[in-house]
Write a protein that holds these residues in place. Structure first.
Motif, PDB file in Angstrom:
ATOM      1  N   ASN A  74     -11.928   4.567  -7.505  1.00 25.11           N
ATOM      2  CA  ASN A  74     -11.099   4.313  -8.680  1.00 25.11           C
ATOM      3  C   ASN A  74     -11.811   4.768  -9.953  1.00 25.11           C
ATOM      4  OD1 ASN A  74      -8.600   2.871  -9.820  1.00 25.11           O
ATOM      5  ND2 ASN A  74     -10.273   1.949 -10.984  1.00 25.11           N
ATOM      6  N   THR A  83      -5.753   7.968 -12.991  1.00 26.79           N
ATOM      7  CA  THR A  83      -5.258   6.596 -13.115  1.00 26.79           C
ATOM      8  C   THR A  83      -5.869   5.983 -14.371  1.00 26.79           C
ATOM      9  OG1 THR A  83      -4.926   4.509 -11.910  1.00 26.79           O
ATOM     10  CG2 THR A  83      -7.107   5.506 -11.763  1.00 26.79           C
ATOM     11  N   LYS A  86      -8.435  -0.145 -15.533  1.00 27.99           N
ATOM     12  CA  LYS A  86      -7.883  -1.500 -15.420  1.00 27.99           C
ATOM     13  C   LYS A  86      -8.587  -2.438 -16.389  1.00 27.99           C
ATOM     14  CE  LYS A  86      -6.876  -0.907 -10.494  1.00 27.99           C
ATOM     15  NZ  LYS A  86      -7.213  -1.360  -9.120  1.00 27.99           N
ATOM     16  N   TYR A 162      -3.237   6.962  -3.917  1.00 26.46           N
ATOM     17  CA  TYR A 162      -2.759   5.629  -4.264  1.00 26.46           C
ATOM     18  C   TYR A 162      -1.336   5.401  -3.783  1.00 26.46           C
ATOM     19  CZ  TYR A 162      -6.928   5.489  -7.084  1.00 26.46           C
ATOM     20  OH  TYR A 162      -8.245   5.522  -7.486  1.00 26.46           O
ATOM     21  N   SER A 163      -1.145   4.283  -3.099  1.00 26.37           N
ATOM     22  CA  SER A 163       0.180   3.880  -2.643  1.00 26.37           C
ATOM     23  C   SER A 163       0.189   2.376  -2.419  1.00 26.37           C
ATOM     24  CB  SER A 163       0.549   4.605  -1.343  1.00 26.37           C
ATOM     25  OG  SER A 163       1.783   4.124  -0.844  1.00 26.37           O
ATOM     26  N   LYS A 164       1.268   1.720  -2.786  1.00 22.80           N
ATOM     27  CA  LYS A 164       1.373   0.274  -2.575  1.00 22.80           C
ATOM     28  C   LYS A 164       1.710  -0.058  -1.124  1.00 22.80           C
ATOM     29  CE  LYS A 164       2.579  -0.942  -7.319  1.00 22.80           C
ATOM     30  NZ  LYS A 164       3.578  -1.589  -8.223  1.00 22.80           N
ATOM     31  N   THR A 165       2.182   0.920  -0.393  1.00 25.15           N
ATOM     32  CA  THR A 165       2.498   0.708   1.020  1.00 25.15           C
ATOM     33  C   THR A 165       1.569   1.559   1.879  1.00 25.15           C
ATOM     34  OG1 THR A 165       4.193   2.431   0.972  1.00 25.15           O
ATOM     35  CG2 THR A 165       4.907   0.169   0.540  1.00 25.15           C
ATOM     36  N   ARG A 180      -4.993   9.959   2.223  1.00 24.64           N
ATOM     37  CA  ARG A 180      -4.743   8.609   1.709  1.00 24.64           C
ATOM     38  C   ARG A 180      -4.974   7.564   2.786  1.00 24.64           C
ATOM     39  NH1 ARG A 180      -0.200   9.598  -0.555  1.00 24.64           N
ATOM     40  NH2 ARG A 180       1.111   9.107   1.228  1.00 24.64           N
ATOM     41  N   ASN A 184      -7.716   4.585   2.739  1.00 20.06           N
ATOM     42  CA  ASN A 184      -7.311   3.186   2.877  1.00 20.06           C
ATOM     43  C   ASN A 184      -8.082   2.473   3.986  1.00 20.06           C
ATOM     44  OD1 ASN A 184      -5.474   3.190   0.770  1.00 20.06           O
ATOM     45  ND2 ASN A 184      -3.746   3.767   2.070  1.00 20.06           N
ATOM     46  N   ARG A 188     -10.081  -0.010   1.813  1.00 20.46           N
ATOM     47  CA  ARG A 188      -9.160  -1.093   1.449  1.00 20.46           C
ATOM     48  C   ARG A 188      -8.847  -2.047   2.593  1.00 20.46           C
ATOM     49  NH1 ARG A 188      -3.855   1.092  -1.317  1.00 20.46           N
ATOM     50  NH2 ARG A 188      -3.641  -1.125  -1.806  1.00 20.46           N
ATOM     51  N   PHE A 200      -1.898  -4.894   2.990  1.00 20.12           N
ATOM     52  CA  PHE A 200      -2.706  -4.834   1.775  1.00 20.12           C
ATOM     53  C   PHE A 200      -2.744  -6.122   0.958  1.00 20.12           C
ATOM     54  CE2 PHE A 200      -1.923  -0.007   1.538  1.00 20.12           C
ATOM     55  CZ  PHE A 200      -3.085   0.237   2.251  1.00 20.12           C
ATOM     56  N   ASP A 201      -1.907  -7.095   1.257  1.00 25.80           N
ATOM     57  CA  ASP A 201      -1.782  -8.255   0.371  1.00 25.80           C
ATOM     58  C   ASP A 201      -2.783  -9.364   0.670  1.00 25.80           C
ATOM     59  OD1 ASP A 201       0.336  -7.109  -1.039  1.00 25.80           O
ATOM     60  OD2 ASP A 201       1.817  -7.877   0.391  1.00 25.80           O
TER      61      ASP A 201
END
Length: 281
Positions: A74, A83, A86, A162-165, A180, A184, A188, A200-201
């Protein structure tokens, strides 16, 4: 080269004071010892700039090595404008520093996977159950080649990481979707299904209820020739120590401690200094 001691250290997250105190506790001597870092050198601690400079200097002396974590990637993405910075990351001083480009150029050339000794393999988040270590090393090299390629190649890659899914891993996966997915898994992953499907949550401890059919990646029992050393999961507080996997993130940035694992005898050493927990958003 033989070393007196080798230590594998969990996520520093820019906790510079705790990091220096841990080195004192280890009686670390860069002429005799070597450090291995599990990634996330920077982010929410009090001094990411000094931490990054110190680790880089040790690596260039041959007294340390690191793998990349999600916060490190990041940081590279912010540097290249892929990006935004943050608010909760305290990394702005890195971009204002005179040696900013030098630091980030060095960082993007670091690996995703390393072999600290004959019995272990080091990654930031883990190795999914559907990959062998040999396959993981191959996929790591594929993404590393793009991260350390030309700046034009890097700038094309970064927005696609980057992807939320989560992407489904399959035999025909290719291109940026594959890059990706590799990122991940290495940086991640916490929970997954046996086929490698990611979630991811969830970031809580092992005593909390998990989504149906998902387990911590290291609870899927697969034969491994090496013990997987990993950080990333602060809620584990570096308390998971299995024959095939060892957690390293002591959660220092959340008010706990930095953790070092001594290769050879597996001794655990922790910092007595703590980071001030970052403010909640």
């Amino acid at each position: 080269m033989s070393f007196r001691h080798q230590y594998v250290i969990g996520d520093l997250q820019g906790c510079y004071a705790a990091y220096l105190q841990l080195l004192e506790t280890l009686d670390f001597d860069p002429a005799q010892d070597k450090l291995w870092f599990a990634g996330d050198l920077v982010a929410r601690g009090e001094d990411s700039l000094s931490t990054l400079r110190h680790v880089k200097a040790l690596c260039e002396q041959g007294a340390a090595a690191t793998v990349l974590g999600n916060h490190d990637i990041n940081l590279i993405a912010v540097w290249r404008g892929a990006t935004a910075l943050k608010k909760k990351d305290k990394t702005a001083p890195i971009f204002a520093a005179d040696d900013s480009d030098e630091l980030l150029e060095w960082l993007r050339h670091q690996p995703l996977l390393a072999y600290p000794d004959e019995q272990t393999v080091l990654v930031h988040a883990g190795i999914p159950p559907h990959w062998t270590i040999k396959a993981a090393a191959k996929y790591a090299q594929q993404l590393e080649a793009q991260l350390k390629g030309s700046l034009e190649q890097l700038d094309r890659l970064l927005p696609n990481l980057y992807s939320k899914t989560a992407d489904e891993w399959h035999a025909d996966i290719h291109g940026y979707t594959k890059m990706r997915a590799i990122a991940n898994y290495f940086t991640r992953m916490r929970l997954c299904k046996q086929d490698g499907t990611l979630e991811f949550d969830f970031s809580a401890g092992l005593d909390k209820p998990m989504p149906k059919d998902f387990l911590p990646w290291f609870e899927w029992q697969v034969p491994r020739a090496r013990k997987v050393l990993f950080g990333h999961w602060a809620a584990l507080k570096a308390e998971v120590d299995l024959p095939h996997a060892r957690a390293l993130d002591g959660g220092c940035v959340w008010g706990n401690y930095l953790f070092a694992y001594r290769l050879g005898d597996g001794k655990a050493i922790t910092s007595s200094a703590h980071c001030v927990p970052p403010e909640e958003e």
